[in-house]
Write an enzyme that holds these catalytic residues in place. Structure first.
Site, PDB file in Angstrom:
ATOM      1  N   ALA A  65       0.861  -1.175   0.000  1.00  0.00           N
ATOM      2  CA  ALA A  65       0.000   0.000   0.000  1.00  0.00           C
ATOM      3  C   ALA A  65       0.900   1.228   0.000  1.00  0.00           C
ATOM      4  CB  ALA A  65      -0.888  -0.014   1.230  1.00  0.00           C
ATOM      5  N   GLY A 110       0.743  -5.218   0.830  1.00  0.00           N
ATOM      6  CA  GLY A 110      -0.447  -5.332  -0.016  1.00  0.00           C
ATOM      7  C   GLY A 110      -0.130  -5.918  -1.381  1.00  0.00           C
ATOM      8  N   GLU A 113      -0.121  -9.563  -0.902  1.00  0.00           N
ATOM      9  CA  GLU A 113      -1.526  -9.958  -0.707  1.00  0.00           C
ATOM     10  C   GLU A 113      -2.281  -9.965  -2.040  1.00  0.00           C
ATOM     11  OE1 GLU A 113      -1.894  -6.851   2.419  1.00  0.00           O
ATOM     12  OE2 GLU A 113      -2.919  -8.423   3.526  1.00  0.00           O
ATOM     13  N   GLU A 133       4.489  -5.337   7.179  1.00  0.00           N
ATOM     14  CA  GLU A 133       3.610  -4.351   7.830  1.00  0.00           C
ATOM     15  C   GLU A 133       3.974  -4.070   9.278  1.00  0.00           C
ATOM     16  OE1 GLU A 133       2.598  -6.773   5.830  1.00  0.00           O
ATOM     17  OE2 GLU A 133       1.006  -6.062   4.500  1.00  0.00           O
TER      18      GLU A 133
HETATM   19  N1  DAK Z   1       4.526   3.277  -0.649  1.00  0.00           N
HETATM   20  C1  DAK Z   1       4.853   4.449  -1.208  1.00  0.00           C
HETATM   21  N2  DAK Z   1       5.988   4.652  -1.909  1.00  0.00           N
HETATM   22  C2  DAK Z   1       6.808   3.610  -2.041  1.00  0.00           C
HETATM   23  C3  DAK Z   1       6.519   2.336  -1.475  1.00  0.00           C
HETATM   24  C4  DAK Z   1       5.298   2.178  -0.766  1.00  0.00           C
HETATM   25  N3  DAK Z   1       4.903   1.029  -0.246  1.00  0.00           N
HETATM   26  N4  DAK Z   1       7.553   1.518  -1.779  1.00  0.00           N
HETATM   27  C5  DAK Z   1       8.422   2.248  -2.492  1.00  0.00           C
HETATM   28  N5  DAK Z   1       7.986   3.505  -2.657  1.00  0.00           N
HETATM   29  C6  DAK Z   1       8.624   4.600  -3.371  1.00  0.00           C
HETATM   30  C7  DAK Z   1       9.815   5.164  -2.555  1.00  0.00           C
HETATM   31  O1  DAK Z   1       9.354   6.053  -1.599  1.00  0.00           O
HETATM   32  C8  DAK Z   1      10.624   5.801  -3.642  1.00  0.00           C
HETATM   33  O2  DAK Z   1      10.022   7.028  -3.985  1.00  0.00           O
HETATM   34  P1  DAK Z   1      10.945   8.359  -4.245  1.00  0.00           P
HETATM   35  O3  DAK Z   1      11.742   8.547  -3.010  1.00  0.00           O
HETATM   36  O4  DAK Z   1      11.790   7.991  -5.441  1.00  0.00           O
HETATM   37  O5  DAK Z   1       9.946   9.440  -4.518  1.00  0.00           O
HETATM   38  C9  DAK Z   1      10.427   4.878  -4.835  1.00  0.00           C
HETATM   39  O6  DAK Z   1       9.234   4.129  -4.562  1.00  0.00           O
HETATM   40  C10 DAK Z   1      11.565   3.874  -5.006  1.00  0.00           C
HETATM   41  O7  DAK Z   1      11.748   3.226  -3.758  1.00  0.00           O
HETATM   42  P2  DAK Z   1      13.172   3.154  -3.012  1.00  0.00           P
HETATM   43  O8  DAK Z   1      14.021   4.327  -3.366  1.00  0.00           O
HETATM   44  O9  DAK Z   1      12.898   2.927  -1.588  1.00  0.00           O
HETATM   45  O10 DAK Z   1      13.788   1.861  -3.691  1.00  0.00           O
HETATM   46  P3  DAK Z   1      14.776   0.800  -3.035  1.00  0.00           P
HETATM   47  O11 DAK Z   1      15.171  -0.112  -4.143  1.00  0.00           O
HETATM   48  O12 DAK Z   1      15.862   1.472  -2.263  1.00  0.00           O
HETATM   49  O13 DAK Z   1      13.888  -0.002  -1.983  1.00  0.00           O
HETATM   50  C11 DAK Z   1      11.934  -1.215  -1.260  1.00  0.00           C
HETATM   51  C12 DAK Z   1      12.797  -0.746  -2.445  1.00  0.00           C
HETATM   52  C13 DAK Z   1      10.698  -1.896  -1.822  1.00  0.00           C
HETATM   53  C14 DAK Z   1      12.725  -2.220  -0.402  1.00  0.00           C
HETATM   54  C15 DAK Z   1      11.561  -0.002  -0.371  1.00  0.00           C
HETATM   55  O14 DAK Z   1      11.027   1.022  -1.226  1.00  0.00           O
HETATM   56  C16 DAK Z   1      10.544  -0.317   0.671  1.00  0.00           C
HETATM   57  O15 DAK Z   1      10.879  -0.872   1.733  1.00  0.00           O
HETATM   58  N6  DAK Z   1       9.272   0.057   0.405  1.00  0.00           N
HETATM   59  C17 DAK Z   1       8.196  -0.149   1.369  1.00  0.00           C
HETATM   60  C18 DAK Z   1       7.752  -1.583   1.371  1.00  0.00           C
HETATM   61  C19 DAK Z   1       6.678  -1.818   2.400  1.00  0.00           C
HETATM   62  O16 DAK Z   1       6.867  -1.588   3.598  1.00  0.00           O
HETATM   63  N7  DAK Z   1       5.541  -2.287   1.920  1.00  0.00           N
HETATM   64  C20 DAK Z   1       4.389  -2.560   2.799  1.00  0.00           C
HETATM   65  C21 DAK Z   1       3.564  -1.298   2.877  1.00  0.00           C
HETATM   66  S1  DAK Z   1       2.255  -1.446   4.067  1.00  0.00           S
HETATM   67  C22 DAK Z   1      -5.202  -2.419   4.448  1.00  0.00           C
HETATM   68  C23 DAK Z   1      -4.863  -3.359   3.560  1.00  0.00           C
HETATM   69  C24 DAK Z   1      -3.566  -3.482   3.172  1.00  0.00           C
HETATM   70  C25 DAK Z   1      -2.593  -2.666   3.676  1.00  0.00           C
HETATM   71  C26 DAK Z   1      -2.971  -1.690   4.567  1.00  0.00           C
HETATM   72  C27 DAK Z   1      -4.271  -1.572   4.962  1.00  0.00           C
HETATM   73  N8  DAK Z   1      -6.540  -2.333   4.886  1.00  0.00           N
HETATM   74  C28 DAK Z   1      -7.535  -3.185   4.239  1.00  0.00           C
HETATM   75  C29 DAK Z   1      -6.837  -1.621   6.046  1.00  0.00           C
HETATM   76  C30 DAK Z   1      -1.259  -2.827   3.246  1.00  0.00           C
HETATM   77  C31 DAK Z   1      -0.221  -2.257   3.868  1.00  0.00           C
HETATM   78  C32 DAK Z   1       1.068  -2.275   3.225  1.00  0.00           C
HETATM   79  O17 DAK Z   1       1.270  -2.788   2.152  1.00  0.00           O
END
Ligand code: DAK
Length: 258
Positions: A65, A110, A113, A133
């Site tokens: 997400a 997400g 998922e 998460e």
């Molecule tokens: N959200 C927003 N932006 C993201 C992102 C994300 N999940 N993942 C990556 N980006 C963006 C980065 O901010 C960056 O943007 P700029 O800085 O260039 O503007 C760009 O994508 C490239 O990312 P990185 O520079 O970080 O690239 P790296 O290769 O260094 O790292 C990475 C890649 C995937 C390891 C890292 O970006 C990362 O850790 N991203 C977050 C992954 C994460 O934590 N995903 C889980 C998110 S929480 C719900 C249902 C579902 C959910 C929630 C509620 N309900 C039904 C209530 C789901 C929650 C989630 O998924």
């Protein structure tokens, strides 16, 4: 440009692309809107035999997400996002035709998922899966805890969800999260598999998907009974007549999906 693209390929194959490459295809409300539109279009199209879902940009399937967008939601907006997001994920899982997720790069949170809501996950050599998460102070919200535990069992689901660690394609295959690891182009491999599915008896393919999904949580006896009924239903189709006639007559079957 829309956040979700739909392309029709020959042979009744739909290609769905999550298209926010600058944010690693992270899911915000525009992705939910786009998926809803695509699902509405495909659900009513009986010519679709199989679909492939992928992420744009080559670096990610979907990195979760959209955290930057999500962090400022009000509780009411968060509830709306959760409700619509869960509904979309459920509708993908319930599509009548098979869907293959072609995962190149990150499928996190997400994104993992979303991939698990499809029927098969193909992983490219650079694929990375995880449910991180808890690192953000939340838990999976698109039924990830539940689909993961059904795919890999509680020992491994707990490991992945509690540590938030990322795993590569080979480990994902070993634990049963993905169907295939592809050495070359994962999208090409998924489209090829979709083509192979599309050449089989269309009604049988749909009934087979139903037999597995609708009964996997039932006891074996009831599930086998449900399978028997669907098997019987195949004999009401011209696809069954044609498929068996083609075998006996040593020719290629020409299915109509009726
Ligand atoms: N959200 C927003 N932006 C993201 C992102 C994300 N999940 N993942 C990556 N980006 C963006 C980065 O901010 C960056 O943007 P700029 O800085 O260039 O503007 C760009 O994508 C490239 O990312 P990185 O520079 O970080 O690239 P790296 O290769 O260094 O790292 C990475 C890649 C995937 C390891 C890292 O970006 C990362 O850790 N991203 C977050 C992954 C994460 O934590 N995903 C889980 C998110 S929480 C719900 C249902 C579902 C959910 C929630 C509620 N309900 C039904 C209530 C789901 C929650 C989630 O998924």
């Amino acid at each position: 440009m829309s956040s979700v693209l739909l392309e029709r390929r020959e042979g009744g194959i739909a290609l769905i692309t999550i298209n926010r490459p600058k944010a690693l295809n992270a899911i915000d409300i525009t992705v939910i809107d786009g998926l809803e539109t695509v699902i509405n279009t495909l659900s009513s199209d009986t010519s679709i035999r199989a679909a492939v879902m992928c992420g744009a940009g080559g670096k990610a399937f979907v990195a979760g997400a959209d955290i930057a967008w999500m962090r400022d939601l009000t509780p009411i907006q968060a509830e709306t996002f959760a409700g619509r997001g869960q509904a979309v994920i459920d509708r993908i899982a319930s599509l009548p035709f098979p869907v293959i997720a072609a995962v190149g790069g990150f499928a996190l949170g997400g994104g993992c998922e979303l991939a698990m809501a499809t029927d098969m996950i193909f992983a490219g050599p650079d694929a990375k899966f995880g449910q991180p998460e808890v690192k953000l102070g939340v838990i999976p919200g698109f039924a990830g805890t539940q689909r993961l535990v059904r795919r890999v069992g509680s020992a491994i689901a707990l490991d992945l969800c509690l540590t938030g660690r990322m795993i590569g394609a080979d480990e994902a295959f070993t634990i049963g999260l993905v169907s295939r690891v592809v050495e070359g182009d994962v999208l090409e491999a998924a489209l090829k598999a979709a083509g192979k599915i599309a050449r089989n008896g269309p009604v049988a393919v749909r009934l087979c998907k139903r037999a597995i999904h609708e009964n996997m949580d039932s006891d074996l006896k009831s599930a086998a009974a449900a399978e028997r009924s669907l098997f019987g239903l195949c004999f009401a189709t011209s696809d069954q007549t044609e498929g068996m006639a083609a075998f006996v007559e040593k020719r290629k079957a020409s299915f109509t999906g009726e």
